[in-house]
Design an enzyme around this catalytic site. Structure first.
Site, PDB file in Angstrom:
ATOM      1  N   ASP A   1      49.027 127.896 -54.220  1.00  0.00           N
ATOM      2  CA  ASP A   1      47.560 127.909 -53.582  1.00  0.00           C
ATOM      3  C   ASP A   1      47.246 129.267 -53.128  1.00  0.00           C
ATOM      4  O   ASP A   1      48.378 130.009 -52.509  1.00  0.00           O
ATOM      5  CB  ASP A   1      47.610 126.827 -52.366  1.00  0.00           C
ATOM      6  CG  ASP A   1      46.360 126.526 -51.755  1.00  0.00           C
ATOM      7  OD1 ASP A   1      45.416 127.172 -52.115  1.00  0.00           O
ATOM      8  OD2 ASP A   1      46.225 125.806 -51.136  1.00  0.00           O
TER       9      ASP A   1
ATOM     10  N   ARG B   1      42.250 117.603 -44.271  1.00  0.00           N
ATOM     11  CA  ARG B   1      42.812 119.091 -44.286  1.00  0.00           C
ATOM     12  C   ARG B   1      41.565 120.090 -44.870  1.00  0.00           C
ATOM     13  O   ARG B   1      41.729 120.912 -45.687  1.00  0.00           O
ATOM     14  CB  ARG B   1      43.877 119.127 -45.826  1.00  0.00           C
ATOM     15  CG  ARG B   1      44.809 120.530 -45.479  1.00  0.00           C
ATOM     16  CD  ARG B   1      45.313 120.677 -47.106  1.00  0.00           C
ATOM     17  NE  ARG B   1      46.412 121.749 -47.019  1.00  0.00           N
ATOM     18  CZ  ARG B   1      46.789 122.401 -48.023  1.00  0.00           C
ATOM     19  NH1 ARG B   1      46.370 122.249 -49.230  1.00  0.00           N
ATOM     20  NH2 ARG B   1      47.661 123.428 -47.796  1.00  0.00           N
TER      21      ARG B   1
ATOM     22  N   LYS C   1      49.855 123.315 -61.976  1.00  0.00           N
ATOM     23  CA  LYS C   1      50.225 122.474 -60.979  1.00  0.00           C
ATOM     24  C   LYS C   1      48.955 121.998 -60.584  1.00  0.00           C
ATOM     25  O   LYS C   1      48.248 122.665 -59.980  1.00  0.00           O
ATOM     26  CB  LYS C   1      51.176 123.126 -59.744  1.00  0.00           C
ATOM     27  CG  LYS C   1      51.515 122.106 -58.729  1.00  0.00           C
ATOM     28  CD  LYS C   1      52.421 122.941 -57.710  1.00  0.00           C
ATOM     29  CE  LYS C   1      52.443 122.282 -56.290  1.00  0.00           C
ATOM     30  NZ  LYS C   1      53.412 122.725 -55.556  1.00  0.00           N
TER      31      LYS C   1
ATOM     32  N   ASP D   1      47.008 119.974 -58.037  1.00  0.00           N
ATOM     33  CA  ASP D   1      47.297 119.136 -56.740  1.00  0.00           C
ATOM     34  C   ASP D   1      46.026 118.451 -56.211  1.00  0.00           C
ATOM     35  O   ASP D   1      44.856 118.648 -56.937  1.00  0.00           O
ATOM     36  CB  ASP D   1      47.600 120.450 -55.663  1.00  0.00           C
ATOM     37  CG  ASP D   1      48.258 119.966 -54.633  1.00  0.00           C
ATOM     38  OD1 ASP D   1      48.519 118.881 -54.427  1.00  0.00           O
ATOM     39  OD2 ASP D   1      48.702 120.905 -53.954  1.00  0.00           O
TER      40      ASP D   1
ATOM     41  N   CYS E   1      50.490 116.610 -58.708  1.00  0.00           N
ATOM     42  CA  CYS E   1      50.714 116.619 -57.262  1.00  0.00           C
ATOM     43  C   CYS E   1      49.695 116.251 -56.418  1.00  0.00           C
ATOM     44  O   CYS E   1      48.488 116.463 -56.808  1.00  0.00           O
ATOM     45  CB  CYS E   1      51.274 118.175 -57.015  1.00  0.00           C
ATOM     46  SG  CYS E   1      51.468 118.553 -55.311  1.00  0.00           S
TER      47      CYS E   1
ATOM     48  N   ASP F   1      56.876 117.102 -50.538  1.00  0.00           N
ATOM     49  CA  ASP F   1      56.894 118.482 -49.939  1.00  0.00           C
ATOM     50  C   ASP F   1      58.008 118.569 -49.169  1.00  0.00           C
ATOM     51  O   ASP F   1      58.249 119.518 -48.544  1.00  0.00           O
ATOM     52  CB  ASP F   1      55.538 118.666 -48.890  1.00  0.00           C
ATOM     53  CG  ASP F   1      54.381 119.017 -49.732  1.00  0.00           C
ATOM     54  OD1 ASP F   1      54.362 119.137 -51.196  1.00  0.00           O
ATOM     55  OD2 ASP F   1      53.319 119.256 -49.388  1.00  0.00           O
TER      56      ASP F   1
END
Ligand code: DGJ
Length: 771
Positions: free
Chosen positions: A361, A437, A470, A472, A519, A541
């Protein structure tokens, strides 16, 4: 093989039989599920219903659905156990009465183009058609695909509305089965963020026990997989029936122990907020429900599931392909990086033998924290001058492959995407949507949103040599509303269909060479549906090795090590502040797809040397670690656990200290997959212990008195380490099966190089190779 004789159906795999028959009244009556039987023997095996019990409702004279073991059921005809199907028919009633019409056996696995993923590969499918007694053009179809090579049966159901009225489905589960006995415990995987897949194993009492998710994803709270274990069954022996679902959205499974001590199991899409309208001519197809029986306890069942996932779920291109060792920058840098930092990290990684650098990220838009930029999939050239193509090229030139993180399903309100298309985020008109988030979820039920995601991701993937993604997804769905849907009860399922479409378009169609790791804040979407697109999933995580024992132990019950992504990270650990030995961190992460998630530059030269050796060791045994036969057991309940992988003529067996006590118990280690009649060499994986771990104790073993925090000890700690537990034997497979005695563990009375200095959360790994 699927057999039919006189309306008796027998589904055989090498080690199991599944038997049911059609009753004269037209229902499918479950007869047997268990170890392989030579013949159907229905008269002996079927449940006897000699009299009608008081307080029941007859379907026909002396035939009561409530007392019959069924393959599927409905509402309104006397079966009062929990139902897999609830729908409102054109006359407004909820009563369905499906009776058998026909069957068909196909020499292939089930297929359907409804947008869901299905298990693929060699199999045989039984299709049973039932019609409602009143609405003769309303059909229920039950499908059974048998995958012989792994003792797995996969089921799903379809509802076809051939009537001229509307049928509204409120609950439609994929599979149901009634078992004649109920002396089982129910094992489920429970947790939260950073605490996924913790096993709960509780005896099944009377009533209905539900394992479900309502967050919009399969969830880290309750994984869709579950198993029922005969009381007395354990890791190594006993009857186990395990179930799972090929679905990434809200799931539901319910196990009911009845007053007659029978057990009803049903599982599928969660009826929570679900309501689906079938117009005349339309059909609804449920996701596939997976089940398998084993007499070999949890390990036996897990072996079936691991083979099933590796052969029938993972995209064919990635089956049995060795997965690369990655370095991911997330825990090392979070959002705080620039090109120079990334290249320095990559260079060190290449020197230690890492094969893939994954940029996590923070590389795009104004994404310098989790408060802004999500949705703007344009490389931030202030952080990464020259763009993604140049970065990937520079990393490739170091001998590393390059991977990139995305989170395309979500958007920060502080982003260009949101400013341009605020209506693309999920929100209910007239209500402020809740943030998770600092982000909102995009409405994947809308075609233009899916097109945006496909185009935006594709553009980046085409701009650089990206060989791994990846994918997410970091929030749960709230404020559920599809602005273009006429029926909000369809939202959750249409979201998941939208997600599958996007993944199919990007990865199956446009970029099949890209290795996809999915993920969702770790393992919030660890399920068979995602595995149909992404061969591996970021498990949690929480990378603390001790915590990972609890997490991976749960995952292994249902998912193969090749799908479980595991990274070695820094100590003290980010979430627990725990200091686990570097050797144990590796020996836990090696039982899966290994990676590192730390800054090698912050380690001592000695630690870097050890990591180089770890990666070499992993590569040497990678095929066994990723695709071998997994088994586990507790040599000492609550204090020692062993994980083992067997394959390629060897067994890799780790023993972990769950807790450590002074004068520790002596250790016997059984190698569960050792073969009789063979001889093996057995040796420990070479490992070291930090000098610094001994702190002030160091003064007791040296002739000169050194200060624990003095320059000399600090220098020694950076450049040297102590040999930990060197053992080497030669013995028979029978001896390994019975258990060999391991070297003593450190007890405070001295040191020798063959002493195991595991301590709290330490471990030792043995390699047994056939001679
Ligand atoms: C959650 C993931 O689980 C982490 O590994 C990392 O990718 C962060 N998201 C990035 O925001």
């Amino acid at each position: 093989m699927i057999w039919e004789n006189n309306r008796i159906f027998k589904l055989d795999t090498p080690n199991t039989s599944y038997i049911f028959r059609i009753t004269p009244q037209g229902q499918a009556e479950h007869i047997f599920y268990g170890k392989r039987l030579p013949s159907a023997d229905v008269d002996a095996l079927c449940m006897k219903n000699n009299i009608t019990l008081g307080g029941t409702v007859d379907y026909t004279s002396n035939y009561c659905l409530d007392s019959t073991l069924l393959e599927y059921s409905g509402i309104g005809k006397g079966d009062y156990r929990h139902t897999p199907l609830e729908c409102r028919l054109p006359d407004g009633s909820f009563t369905t009465d499906f009776v058998y019409e026909s069957y068909e056996i196909l020499d292939k696995a089930y297929e359907n183009d409804c947008g869901l993923p299905f298990a693929k590969g060699k199999g045989q499918t039984l299709r049973l058609v039932f019609a409602d007694k009143k609405y003769k053009d309303l059909h229920l179809i039950l499908n059974y695909t048998v995958f012989f090579n792994c003792d797995v049966i996969v089921r799903n159901a379809e509802l076809h509305n051939g009537t001229d009225g509307q049928v509204t489905i409120r609950k439609f589960l994929s599979a149901m089965v009634d078992l004649p006995e109920a002396d089982y415990s129910l094992l489920t995987l429970n947790g939260s963020w950073a605490k996924e897949a913790h096993i709960q194993d509780a005896p099944i009492g009377y009533g209905i026990h539900v394992n479900d998710s309502t967050v919009g994803a399969s969830s880290n709270r309750h994984n869709p997989a579950f198993l029922i274990k005969r009381i007395g069954a354990d890791e190594r022996q006993g009857e186990v029936i395990g179930c799972n679902l090929l679905y990434s959205g809200n799931h539901y499974s319910a196990v009911e122990k009845t007053s007659q001590d029978t057990l009803r199991i049903a599982w599928g899409i969660n009826p929570h907020c679900f309501d689906w309208v079938l117009q005349p001519g339309e059909a609804f197809v449920t996701p596939q429900a997976v089940m398998s029986f084993s007499e070999g306890g949890i390990n036996g069942f897990a072996a079936n599931m691991h083979d099933f996932v590796n052969a029938h779920i993972i995209p064919q291109r990635w089956q049995r392909v060795e997965r690369p060792v990655v370095l991911n920058n997330w825990e090392a840098t979070f959002f705080d990086f620039n090109k120079q930092k990334i290249l320095t990290m990559a260079k060190q990684a290449a020197q230690l033998g890492v094969e893939m650098f994954v940029l996590d990220d923070g590389w795009f838009g104004s994404r310098n924290s989790d408060r802004a930029g999500l949705g703007d999939w344009v490389t931030n050239t202030k952080k990464l001058p020259g763009g993604m193509g140049a970065l990937a090229k520079a990393i490739n030139e170091m001998g590393l492959r390059f991977g990139l993180w995305f989170e395309p399903e979500c958007v920060n309100p502080d982003s260009d995407l949101y400013r341009a298309h605020p209506d693309w985020a999920i929100a209910i008109p007239g209500r402020d949507p809740s943030l998770g988030r600092n982000q909102l979820t995009l409405d994947l039920t809308r075609g233009e949103v899916r097109d945006y995601i496909v185009d935006a991701v594709d553009k980046i993937l085409c701009s650089a040599n990206i060989e791994y993604v990846k994918w997410d997804y970091n929030r749960h769905i709230s404020d559920t509303f599809g602005s273009t849907l006429s029926n909000q009860g369809e939202f959750f399922h249409r979201y998941i269909l939208g997600l599958y479409e996007v993944l199919r378009r990007i990865f199956a169609e446009k970029h099949p060479h890209i290795l996809l790791e999915s993920c969702s804040s770790g393992g919030n979407r660890f399920d068979l549906g995602m595995l149909c697109f992404s061969p591996q999933i970021w498990t949690s995580d929480d990378t603390d090795a001790r915590e990972r024992l609890d997490i991976q132990r749960g995952m292994y019950c249902f998912y193969p090590p090749s799908s479980i992504s595991c990274h070695v990270s820094m100590c003290p650990h980010q979430q627990t502040l725990r200091n686990t030995p570097l050797g144990a961190r590796f020996q836990v992460a090696a039982f899966g797809v290994l990676g590192y998630e730390l800054d090698f530059g912050e380690l001592t030269p000695e630690e870097r040397r050890q990591i180089k050796d770890q990666i070499l060791f992993y590569k040497e045994h990678r095929r066994t670690f990723q695709y071998g036969r997994f088994s586990r057991y507790f040599p000492k309940p609550n204090s020692r656990e062993s994980w083992q992988m067997a394959g390629e003529g060897k067994i890799l067996a780790a023993i972990y200290n769950l807790t450590y006590h002074a004068i520790p118990a002596r250790d016997t280690l059984r190698f569960l997959a050792a073969q009789s009649g063979k001889r093996y060499s057995v040796a420990t994986m070479e490992q070291k212990q930090r000098i610094g771990r001994f702190g002030g104790l160091i003064k007791h073993v040296l002739p000169v008195k050194l200060k624990a925090d003095g320059a000399v000890v600090r220098f020694a700690d950076r450049h040297f380490a102590m040999t930990d537990g060197k053992e080497c034997y030669e013995c028979s497979g029978e001896a390994l099966q019975s258990g060999i005695q391991l070297a003593m563990q450190y007890s405070g009375t001295g040191y020798s190089p063959d002493l195991r200095i595991s301590g709290d959360w330490g471990s030792t790994l043995y390699v047994a190779e056939e001679l």
